[in-house]
Design an enzyme around this catalytic site. Sequence first.
Site, PDB file in Angstrom:
ATOM      1  N   CYS A 196      51.524  20.240 -12.513  1.00 18.82           N
ATOM      2  CA  CYS A 196      52.947  20.278 -12.182  1.00 18.82           C
ATOM      3  C   CYS A 196      53.619  19.181 -12.999  1.00 18.82           C
ATOM      4  O   CYS A 196      53.031  18.659 -13.943  1.00 18.82           O
ATOM      5  CB  CYS A 196      53.183  20.133 -10.680  1.00 18.82           C
ATOM      6  SG  CYS A 196      52.705  18.554  -9.953  1.00 18.82           S
ATOM      7  N   ASN A 249      52.548  15.295 -10.809  1.00 20.60           N
ATOM      8  CA  ASN A 249      51.198  15.213 -10.254  1.00 20.60           C
ATOM      9  C   ASN A 249      51.138  14.392  -8.961  1.00 20.60           C
ATOM     10  O   ASN A 249      50.183  13.662  -8.723  1.00 20.60           O
ATOM     11  CB  ASN A 249      50.217  14.675 -11.303  1.00 20.60           C
ATOM     12  CG  ASN A 249      48.762  14.818 -10.908  1.00 20.60           C
ATOM     13  OD1 ASN A 249      47.959  13.957 -11.220  1.00 20.60           O
ATOM     14  ND2 ASN A 249      48.386  15.888 -10.242  1.00 20.60           N
ATOM     15  N   CYS A 286      52.774  16.100  -5.943  1.00 18.82           N
ATOM     16  CA  CYS A 286      53.043  17.073  -4.868  1.00 18.82           C
ATOM     17  C   CYS A 286      52.209  18.337  -5.052  1.00 18.82           C
ATOM     18  O   CYS A 286      51.139  18.471  -4.472  1.00 18.82           O
ATOM     19  CB  CYS A 286      54.535  17.444  -4.817  1.00 18.82           C
ATOM     20  SG  CYS A 286      55.640  16.100  -4.358  1.00 18.82           S
ATOM     21  N   ARG A 287      52.716  19.259  -5.846  1.00 25.69           N
ATOM     22  CA  ARG A 287      52.111  20.589  -5.941  1.00 25.69           C
ATOM     23  C   ARG A 287      50.701  20.602  -6.501  1.00 25.69           C
ATOM     24  O   ARG A 287      49.796  21.205  -5.917  1.00 25.69           O
ATOM     25  CB  ARG A 287      53.012  21.514  -6.776  1.00 25.69           C
ATOM     26  CG  ARG A 287      54.373  21.731  -6.172  1.00 25.69           C
ATOM     27  CD  ARG A 287      55.296  22.459  -7.119  1.00 25.69           C
ATOM     28  NE  ARG A 287      55.672  21.585  -8.234  1.00 25.69           N
ATOM     29  CZ  ARG A 287      56.381  21.975  -9.283  1.00 25.69           C
ATOM     30  NH1 ARG A 287      56.778  23.237  -9.378  1.00 25.69           N
ATOM     31  NH2 ARG A 287      56.701  21.118 -10.234  1.00 25.69           N
ATOM     32  N   SER A 288      50.492  19.963  -7.650  1.00 24.04           N
ATOM     33  CA  SER A 288      49.159  20.065  -8.265  1.00 24.04           C
ATOM     34  C   SER A 288      48.069  19.350  -7.472  1.00 24.04           C
ATOM     35  O   SER A 288      46.972  19.898  -7.339  1.00 24.04           O
ATOM     36  CB  SER A 288      49.187  19.630  -9.737  1.00 24.04           C
ATOM     37  OG  SER A 288      49.667  18.328  -9.897  1.00 24.04           O
ATOM     38  N   ASP A 334      59.133  23.107  -6.250  1.00 24.81           N
ATOM     39  CA  ASP A 334      58.839  21.680  -6.096  1.00 24.81           C
ATOM     40  C   ASP A 334      59.417  21.196  -4.773  1.00 24.81           C
ATOM     41  O   ASP A 334      60.630  21.211  -4.583  1.00 24.81           O
ATOM     42  CB  ASP A 334      59.452  20.901  -7.250  1.00 24.81           C
ATOM     43  CG  ASP A 334      58.993  19.460  -7.301  1.00 24.81           C
ATOM     44  OD1 ASP A 334      58.417  18.963  -6.306  1.00 24.81           O
ATOM     45  OD2 ASP A 334      59.211  18.821  -8.343  1.00 24.81           O
TER      46      ASP A 334
END
Length: 166
Positions: A20, A23, A25-27, A136
Amino acid sequence: MRALCMTQTPSHTIRILFVCLGNICRSPMAEGVLRHLAAEQSLKLEIDSAGTADYHIGEPPDERAQQACSGRGVDITGLRGRQVSPEDFHRFDYILAMDTENLRRLRAMQPAGAPARLSLFMDYAPGPQKGMAVPDPYYGDSQDFDEVLNMLELAAQGLIKQVCQA
């Protein structure tokens, strides 16, 4: 959880990198979810995450991401942010972006001849979420993190099924 590898398990270690922007939150949430599912099924996967930007190098995942994952039995507290490197395109089999902007950045960064397969992570999700961007949640609230986690779990299950069939 039910077994996702109905046919066979991969004969070699498959390497997967989630990406993302920052690095945090999402990933790392995707990394944690896939690590959790792979451990439940004793799959040989090497899983990591990174960002296309250098905003959060060395930082732990966002506290809201940690809380959302923890609520589902997934521990991401030990993960630390890092930036994608040129070596990643040679090291990983799959590099999976959370959205089209990060996928575009990855394609621009990929060295010539690097074998990594680039795609959106949600390309592995079933049904209408296939091919969508993972939003996000950084500027949202805990509900946004839970909704992202739902998406990541679906795509992770689809990815495991694909890896088992390969």
